[in-house]
Design a protein around this motif. Sequence first.
Motif, PDB file in Angstrom:
ATOM      1  N   ARG A  12       0.760  -1.297   0.144  1.00  0.00           N
ATOM      2  CA  ARG A  12       0.094  -0.242  -0.072  1.00  0.00           C
ATOM      3  C   ARG A  12       0.732   1.283   0.159  1.00  0.00           C
ATOM      4  O   ARG A  12       0.814   1.916  -0.760  1.00  0.00           O
ATOM      5  CB  ARG A  12      -0.908  -0.081   1.137  1.00  0.00           C
ATOM      6  N   VAL A  13       1.658   1.381   0.888  1.00  0.00           N
ATOM      7  CA  VAL A  13       2.562   2.605   0.800  1.00  0.00           C
ATOM      8  C   VAL A  13       3.374   2.566  -0.151  1.00  0.00           C
ATOM      9  O   VAL A  13       3.579   3.702  -0.799  1.00  0.00           O
ATOM     10  CB  VAL A  13       3.727   2.425   2.252  1.00  0.00           C
ATOM     11  N   GLU A  14       4.192   1.704  -0.647  1.00  0.00           N
ATOM     12  CA  GLU A  14       5.190   1.895  -1.667  1.00  0.00           C
ATOM     13  C   GLU A  14       4.239   2.247  -3.251  1.00  0.00           C
ATOM     14  O   GLU A  14       4.576   2.940  -3.985  1.00  0.00           O
ATOM     15  CB  GLU A  14       5.942   0.536  -2.149  1.00  0.00           C
ATOM     16  N   GLY A  15       3.322   1.472  -3.274  1.00  0.00           N
ATOM     17  CA  GLY A  15       2.207   1.610  -4.342  1.00  0.00           C
ATOM     18  C   GLY A  15       1.748   3.025  -4.428  1.00  0.00           C
ATOM     19  O   GLY A  15       1.922   3.644  -5.468  1.00  0.00           O
ATOM     20  N   ILE A  16       1.428   3.562  -3.122  1.00  0.00           N
ATOM     21  CA  ILE A  16       0.850   5.054  -3.311  1.00  0.00           C
ATOM     22  C   ILE A  16       2.142   5.843  -3.783  1.00  0.00           C
ATOM     23  O   ILE A  16       1.920   6.788  -4.336  1.00  0.00           O
ATOM     24  CB  ILE A  16       0.257   5.441  -1.743  1.00  0.00           C
ATOM     25  N   ARG A  17       3.233   5.757  -3.052  1.00  0.00           N
ATOM     26  CA  ARG A  17       4.581   6.532  -3.128  1.00  0.00           C
ATOM     27  C   ARG A  17       4.740   6.339  -4.753  1.00  0.00           C
ATOM     28  O   ARG A  17       5.116   7.483  -5.512  1.00  0.00           O
ATOM     29  CB  ARG A  17       5.612   6.007  -2.641  1.00  0.00           C
TER      30      ARG A  17
END
Length: 345
Positions: A12-17
């Motif tokens: 989630r975090v990496e994808g959003i970034r």
Amino acid sequence: MSQFFDDTEAVRVEGIRAALGAETIDALDTAFRAYLKGKSSRAGELKQRIKHELDRAAAGRALDEATKALEAAFAERRAQLETAVQAASLVRDRVDLTLPGRDYRRGHLHPVTRIWRELEDVFVGLGYKVAEGPEVELDWYNFEALNFPPGHPARAMQDTLYVRLGEPEQVLLRTHTSPVQVRVMEAQQPPIYIVAPGRVFRRDTLDARHSPVFHQIEGLAVDEGITLGDLLGTIEAFVHALFGPSIASRFLPSFFPFTEPSVEFAMTCVFCEGAGCGVCSKTGWVELGGAGMVDPNVFAAVGIDAERYTGFAFGFGIDRLVQLLYGVDHVKNLWDGDVRFLRQF
Ligand code: PHE
């Protein structure tokens, strides 16, 4: 908590970034494939791991939540990038309406055409109508009806160009605009007030003031009680209209077969205002043209009652006038068609 939840959070975090960091739509598509699209994407792999989890429902919810957050981030970034692309294309394709247009060089009327029209205006202002006649003319109109009998020496003076058409020496290029007088008088009864500007032709050798093709304007007034005084006053009015009140006109006796009496008229030289200069051969006067009272023989030829009507006629060269007005030393300059010359006027 199993490793699945940490991995889901990491995706989630990496994808959003990755989504928010994409600088182009292509980069965004690449990131979208890596995180969200299909079985081998990061989210796809997590989905396949759900079935190995103890709490599959919680794992499914966590992945669903992460997927939705990712989708929202990708959608938001896509909208931003599309707006930017559109803004960039608006800037790139902008039409600058303040740029100057391409420069077309505008033409203008030939000086002879301009003076021709000015002359028409002057005479229309005096109540005259504009009349026309053909440039290829019959002997009757150019000579015979104008009281030049066959063999009359005045015909030779006109340096006629004959056309090989019809009877020999019956069809010719008009040598003056006077035939229009005859055509008008044949067609209508007085009162007649016309001017007839047009092109005329003579077998002249080209020199500074003669050209085999040139232009004249003819005037004709026929009415009851017309006198030589009316002719002189009309010429004076025209000279004043064109050159101003300080320019005078002068009349000398002359001869034309179709007028009696006949005069030649001149005006004050506009260059020296009468003092005498090179243009007027030191006389202070420049020749304009011929004029006179319509000869009764002409009235007889066209069927106008010479007992009841009198009239005057005049004719003069337009090219000559243009030369005087603009100081053109050689008439050929007017007709060479050299724009560098004509642009000056
Ligand atoms: N047609 C004469 C010429 O060309 C000029 C003229 C016109 C004379 C009218 C008298 C009357 O020389």
